[in-house]
Scaffold this motif. Sequence first.
Motif, PDB file in Angstrom:
ATOM      1  N   HIS A 133       0.893  -1.124  -0.057  1.00 56.79           N
ATOM      2  CA  HIS A 133      -0.110  -0.161   0.042  1.00 56.79           C
ATOM      3  C   HIS A 133       0.907   1.375   0.042  1.00 56.79           C
ATOM      4  O   HIS A 133       2.053   1.047   0.217  1.00 56.79           O
ATOM      5  N   GLU A 134       0.258   2.534  -0.094  1.00 60.05           N
ATOM      6  CA  GLU A 134       0.841   3.575  -0.245  1.00 60.05           C
ATOM      7  C   GLU A 134       0.422   4.493   1.213  1.00 60.05           C
ATOM      8  O   GLU A 134      -0.742   4.640   1.182  1.00 60.05           O
ATOM      9  N   HIS A 135       1.183   5.252   1.811  1.00 59.10           N
ATOM     10  CA  HIS A 135       0.817   6.314   2.714  1.00 59.10           C
ATOM     11  C   HIS A 135       1.463   7.781   2.390  1.00 59.10           C
ATOM     12  O   HIS A 135       2.708   7.910   2.160  1.00 59.10           O
ATOM     13  N   THR A 136       0.566   8.645   2.217  1.00 57.27           N
ATOM     14  CA  THR A 136       1.177   9.983   1.912  1.00 57.27           C
ATOM     15  C   THR A 136       1.119  10.865   3.358  1.00 57.27           C
ATOM     16  O   THR A 136      -0.034  11.008   4.053  1.00 57.27           O
ATOM     17  N   ILE A 164      -3.227   4.524  12.446  1.00 52.03           N
ATOM     18  CA  ILE A 164      -2.041   5.375  11.860  1.00 52.03           C
ATOM     19  C   ILE A 164      -0.720   4.812  12.430  1.00 52.03           C
ATOM     20  O   ILE A 164       0.326   4.993  11.859  1.00 52.03           O
ATOM     21  N   GLU A 165      -0.792   4.565  13.719  1.00 54.10           N
ATOM     22  CA  GLU A 165       0.721   4.194  14.287  1.00 54.10           C
ATOM     23  C   GLU A 165       1.247   2.816  13.579  1.00 54.10           C
ATOM     24  O   GLU A 165       2.250   2.949  13.532  1.00 54.10           O
ATOM     25  N   ASP A 166       0.585   2.061  13.211  1.00 55.88           N
ATOM     26  CA  ASP A 166       0.909   0.816  12.601  1.00 55.88           C
ATOM     27  C   ASP A 166       1.389   1.350  11.120  1.00 55.88           C
ATOM     28  O   ASP A 166       2.524   0.619  10.555  1.00 55.88           O
ATOM     29  N   VAL A 167       0.613   1.997  10.596  1.00 57.88           N
ATOM     30  CA  VAL A 167       1.002   2.586   9.066  1.00 57.88           C
ATOM     31  C   VAL A 167       2.275   3.320   9.160  1.00 57.88           C
ATOM     32  O   VAL A 167       3.328   2.974   8.253  1.00 57.88           O
ATOM     33  N   ILE A 168       2.716   4.038  10.004  1.00 54.90           N
ATOM     34  CA  ILE A 168       3.923   4.851  10.227  1.00 54.90           C
ATOM     35  C   ILE A 168       5.090   3.846  10.676  1.00 54.90           C
ATOM     36  O   ILE A 168       5.953   3.820   9.910  1.00 54.90           O
TER      37      ILE A 168
END
Length: 279
Positions: A133-136, A164-168
């Motif tokens: 996936h991608e995160h901006t 969001i903490e997991d995504v970071i």
Amino acid sequence: MKQQRVLRYMIEVEHGIDDYVDDEVSASENETAEEYIPAGRLVQITAVNDDGVIENIDLWVPPGPTTATRLPPARTRAHSRGYLVDTRTNRAVSFASTHEMHCALDLLSNRLVIDVEDQPPAVPYLAADGLMHEHTYDYRATLQNGTRLAFAVKPFDKVEETGIEDVIERTKPNLPGFADAAFLVTDRTLTRNRAWNAKATLRALKIRNDQDCARMRTIIADVHGVVSAYALARNFERFADGLNAIWCLLYDGVIELAEPARKLVDAPWVRVCNGGVVA
């Protein structure tokens, strides 16, 4: 009158700044104020007029467009949308919520930050479902020493819900080349009080007077401990000039707020840093 305004007035009376008669703007200053350009940059060029005389001409350069990879969504009743101008790069910086605006203000009013990018390129990451996936990130800031920091902005009560903490954490393996570190910031730190101080700093920098700043440096040369910013500003013929110098020296790191979590108007106390020398 609201209780907070009454308390502010009492603080002003205590420091002797309840009478602003001496701070009225003169006619010449009014003319200057009318010519003031709130955004963009003035650059001076040399040209030859029709009479063959060389003269200097001021040209206004409008702010450049944002470098964001995506623009804020359409405005809704529950969210704010808009743009700020980074005067250091003369470029627009977007925000898609009040919290993002507060984050941008904090970065723009930090002297250690030389560039602020909104909605920088997306960072890929391997999600829990095994797919890429991608995160901006909301912002990427470049510091004077070249360090680049990425910031994700979320309301505190939405952190767990959004994951969001997991995504970071999952983007960290792919940060090299994009940023040196990534952080989550919420309204726990991005407060309205800090944003108020940041806006006051940015306003002061637009009309900075280096002579006033030098004079204020002289005034604080022998200051030790916590002192009233209002008392320092009252050393000037116009209180507004002295207070503007205070904000500029706060930006320079020469002085600091004694209570940075509160608005200066509510807690007008500052202290000198490192003997008044910028670190």
